[in-house]
Design a protein around this motif. Structure first.
Motif, PDB file in Angstrom:
ATOM      1  N   GLN A 272      49.103  -5.822  18.222  1.00 16.55           N
ATOM      2  CA  GLN A 272      48.582  -5.720  16.871  1.00 16.55           C
ATOM      3  C   GLN A 272      47.055  -5.773  16.850  1.00 16.55           C
TER       4      GLN A 272
ATOM      5  N   TRP B  83      44.835  -2.180  16.016  1.00 16.86           N
ATOM      6  CA  TRP B  83      44.834  -1.698  14.634  1.00 16.86           C
ATOM      7  C   TRP B  83      43.718  -0.698  14.367  1.00 16.86           C
ATOM      8  N   SER B  84      42.534  -0.944  14.911  1.00 23.03           N
ATOM      9  CA  SER B  84      41.426  -0.016  14.652  1.00 23.03           C
ATOM     10  C   SER B  84      41.776   1.373  15.177  1.00 23.03           C
ATOM     11  N   HIS B  85      42.246   1.456  16.401  1.00 25.94           N
ATOM     12  CA  HIS B  85      42.515   2.734  17.049  1.00 25.94           C
ATOM     13  C   HIS B  85      43.700   3.446  16.424  1.00 25.94           C
ATOM     14  N   MET B  86      44.797   2.713  16.233  1.00 26.24           N
ATOM     15  CA  MET B  86      46.044   3.320  15.745  1.00 26.24           C
ATOM     16  C   MET B  86      45.898   3.895  14.343  1.00 26.24           C
ATOM     17  N   LEU B  87      45.033   3.257  13.548  1.00 24.50           N
ATOM     18  CA  LEU B  87      44.913   3.666  12.147  1.00 24.50           C
ATOM     19  C   LEU B  87      43.602   4.410  11.911  1.00 24.50           C
TER      20      LEU B  87
ATOM     21  N   ALA C 213      41.003   0.271   9.833  1.00 30.05           N
ATOM     22  CA  ALA C 213      41.388  -1.138   9.678  1.00 30.05           C
ATOM     23  C   ALA C 213      40.667  -1.937  10.747  1.00 30.05           C
TER      24      ALA C 213
ATOM     25  N   SER D   5      45.963   8.552   9.088  1.00 28.01           N
ATOM     26  CA  SER D   5      45.416   7.707  10.151  1.00 28.01           C
ATOM     27  C   SER D   5      44.543   8.520  11.095  1.00 28.01           C
TER      28      SER D   5
ATOM     29  N   MET E 171      45.561   9.626  14.627  1.00 29.38           N
ATOM     30  CA  MET E 171      45.638   8.687  15.753  1.00 29.38           C
ATOM     31  C   MET E 171      46.978   7.961  15.827  1.00 29.38           C
TER      32      MET E 171
ATOM     33  N   PHE F 294      48.645   4.513   7.080  1.00 32.19           N
ATOM     34  CA  PHE F 294      47.627   3.735   6.361  1.00 32.19           C
ATOM     35  C   PHE F 294      47.244   4.464   5.081  1.00 32.19           C
TER      36      PHE F 294
ATOM     37  N   LEU G 143      37.080   4.987  18.736  1.00 30.71           N
ATOM     38  CA  LEU G 143      37.781   4.171  17.733  1.00 30.71           C
ATOM     39  C   LEU G 143      38.346   2.879  18.314  1.00 30.71           C
TER      40      LEU G 143
END
Lengths: 329, 349
Positions: free
Chosen positions: A100, A104-108, A112, B116, B119, B126, B343
């Protein structure tokens, strides 16, 4: 106002919390033992009384849910610190840290930012045994998306905590109980951008480069001071931030000294010391090296309880000095 | 099996709850928007199924056809300052709070204009400006995170809530149990929404738990709970309203157990007939008689709130809009390779 009084490493951590909770209303802490005087040494003394139990929250025995809760609050404008009195028990929340927070930054798509600080304390010895002794920083240094910091000095104990909490990234802050009594005089807090904080030289020398982090950096310093009497100049580097790992300072040092010894409080195989050595080797010409690099770590075994075995288990200053003398030829 | 004992009675009998919905007293525009949203969700899911069959969508897509009423009934009572979290089967949760259809297709196709930024694909959604803070696939993984959002909402003191969507499989995870306890102990303004569709991928709940009533865990933690026919959007909406009134007033968490059934398999367009207990073809056909869309449509027709042919026109307009969004998404560009490294951490201040 300059602090002229000496403070201990443990007290410095507490003053970091005092600073953050006092200045930033969106900072709070949660974890087990925060209302008990002994759980985290002197590093969080009276915070619940000074800032209230709404901002210093003692929690149920639910590492995973509480870490997840800290992450969730950090996505909604808060800067929480989740306290794990032992890194060993932090393993119960590894999904929240690795699957988690780190991702979160990368996945979204960078939308986030879990601005959460996860504090994992290394607390070993005293015959506590295998499940109360681990230094797992290398595991987390391996995970992209996490920042991992390990303060070795009294000043860093406070200031790396401040920088960690003010970072927009998830940060694993790892302090070491064996450093809590170490004392120093430190200046007032200066806020720094964590992404700009790099390794530092604790002692300059021309003969051999010693690299450590947290307690092992202090061990290198102690060994280096002893070696001065033998006419050997040790350059001691404290890594401070091990994820992302920037070894440029170490590379420059090894170009000068030609000798490298990496000391680490974790296990040997796939540990931080091996990573440091390889990262440096990738950047230097072999002619620079006067002798092969060496690492001093724990053996590949769980921590024993027996005091006699503990003495054999943990690296000693003698061991570091012997290695230095051997590398000097 | 083992000590299993069913507690849900007729709710798990597919021969029951086929009735048209009773919509007396509900304003027409609310019913209309709920019907429209359920149709939109179903059409989007069917188009996603086609994209998977045509091998244009390559990421795993977990479809919620048949479960539309849960997200729509719950979302009626949410604001964009609330904090909504979901899991792997969250297209409906995203759409029902106002998530954009085009951005969802683009994300599923891996395009940079996706919600998203290409990604995440289907399983990592999101829509922050709508309060949709994140849907991620580790089962039960976002539930404690929703607890934290609830803690933030409590500290904010604005009456906002956090919502955690999950299924009957997730309740078996330790972290979800921990979250129930934490919500109860800290009096968090959170709504647990369990879409109990009786399956965790292939395995029937009879083989996984000692009862099929998931809300028994809410009872164990003194959390206010409701069990509803999840295919009745009015029942879902009413139960949500009651629970959120309590939560927004700072009186504690709520747990909504919505019984439902998915028409497609665990992942992808296939129906998964004969995968697990109680999923024979006749079971699926029986459950399709509990269609949430048909039941609302008939309820509205019974009260003369829908004219002859109006439903068909609605569906046709929605299909045209959804297909247009799909076509646009198919033309969109992919992310730059730099996204791989850029990212990982937040940008420097």
């Amino acid at each position: 106002m300059t602090m002229e009084k000496k403070v201990s490493y443990g007290e410095a951590i507490c003053s970091g919390f005092q600073y953050l909770l006092g200045k930033y209303p969106n900072v709070f802490t949660i974890g087990q033992g925060l209302w008990a005087p002994w759980y985290v040494g002197n590093s969080m003394k009276n915070l619940d009384k000074d800032f209230g139990v709404g901002r210093v929250i003692d929690s149920p025995v639910s590492e995973a849910a509480c870490t997840g809760a800290a992450i969730g609050a950090s996505l909604c404008g808060y800067r929480p610190i989740i306290i794990h009195p032992r890194m060993d028990f932090m393993l119960l929340t590894i999904d929240q840290v690795v699957n988690q927070a780190a991702k979160w930054s990368h996945m979204l798509g960078g939308q986030a930012h879990p601005a959460v600080t996860i504090r994992g304390i290394i607390n070993r010895g005293g015959e506590q045994g295998a499940q109360h002794s681990q230094a797992l920083h290398a595991w987390f240094a391996h995970v992209p998306g996490l920042r991992v910091v390990m303060p070795a000095t009294v000043k860093d104990a406070r200031d790396l905590l401040v920088a960690s909490v003010l970072s927009d990234d998830p940060v694993l802050y790892i302090d070491d109980r064996w450093l809590y009594e170490m004392e120093d005089v430190i200046p007032p807090v200066e806020e720094e951008d964590l992404s700009e904080i790099k390794p530092q030289i604790l002692k300059e020398g021309k003969d051999i480069t010693l690299v450590g982090s947290s307690f092992s950096a202090q061990m290198c310093l102690e060994a280096g001071d002893l070696m001065t009497d033998k006419g050997i100049g040790c350059e001691v580097i404290d890594l401070r931030v091990i994820n992302p790992l920037d070894v440029s300072l170490v590379v420059e040092s090894v170009k000068k000294t030609g000798r490298l010894c990496a000391v680490d409080g974790g296990w040997r195989t796939c540990g931080l010391a091996g990573e440091v050595i390889v990262s440096v080797m990738e950047e230097i010409d072999l002619e620079v090296l006067k002798t092969p690099a060496k690492r001093i770590t724990l053996p590949d075994a769980p921590a024993p309880s027996s005091k006699v075995l503990e003495e054999a288990y943990y690296p000693s200053i003698d061991e570091i000095c012997s290695s230095i003398i051997e590398q000097m030829g | 099996m083992g000590k299993f004992k069913s507690e849900l009675g007729n709710l798990v009998n597919p021969a029951c709850f086929h009735n048209s919905l009773e919509v007396k007293g509900i304003p027409r525009d609310i019913l209309f928007s709920q019907l429209k949203m359920m149709i939109t969700i179903r059409v989007v899911e069917e188009v996603v199924a086609d994209l998977v069959n045509e091998k244009m969508a390559k990421c795993p897509c977990h479809l919620g056809i048949g479960q539309e009423a849960v997200a729509v009934g719950v979302s009626k009572h949410l604001k964009n300052t609330d904090h909504v979290f979901g899991g792997h089967r969250s297209h409906a949760h995203y759409l029902a709070v106002g998530g954009d259809v085009y951005s969802l297709f683009a994300e599923i196709l891996g395009k940079v204009t996706g919600c998203s930024k290409g990604m995440g694909g289907s399983m990592h959604l999101f829509a922050g400006d709508k309060g949709f803070k994140g849907a991620l696939p580790i089962v039960g993984g976002t539930t404690p995170i929703a607890m934290g959002a609830g803690l933030a909402a409590k500290m904010d003191g604005n009456g906002d809530v956090a919502v955690s969507y999950f299924g009957d499989g997730a309740i078996e995870g330790g972290v979800v149990q921990e979250s129930l306890n934490l919500a109860s102990v800290l009096d968090l303004p959170v709504l647990f929404v369990c879409e109990n569709n009786l399956y965790s991928s292939h395995l029937d709940i009879q083989l996984r738990q000692s009862s099929d009533r998931v809300s028994r865990f809410a009872d164990a933690h003194n959390i206010e709970a409701r069990v509803v026919d999840g295919n009745d959007v009015v029942a879902v909406s009413n139960a949500t309203e009651e629970l959120l009134q309590i939560a927004r007033a700072g009186k504690g968490p709520g747990f909504l157990e919505a019984i439902t059934y998915r028409w497609r398999g665990h992942v992808g367009p296939d129906e998964n007939i004969d995968v697990g207990v109680r999923r024979k073809n006749e079971d699926l056909l029986a459950w399709k008689n509990r269609d949430p869309i048909r039941r609302l449509m008939e309820g509205m027709q019974n009260k003369k709130l829908l004219e002859k042919g109006e439903f068909e026109k609605m569906e046709s307009d929605i299909r045209a809009f959804v297909n247009k969004s799909k076509e646009k998404a198919l033309e969109a560009p992919y992310p730059e390779q730099s996204a791989l490294l850029d990212l990982v951490y937040s940008e420097k201040k």
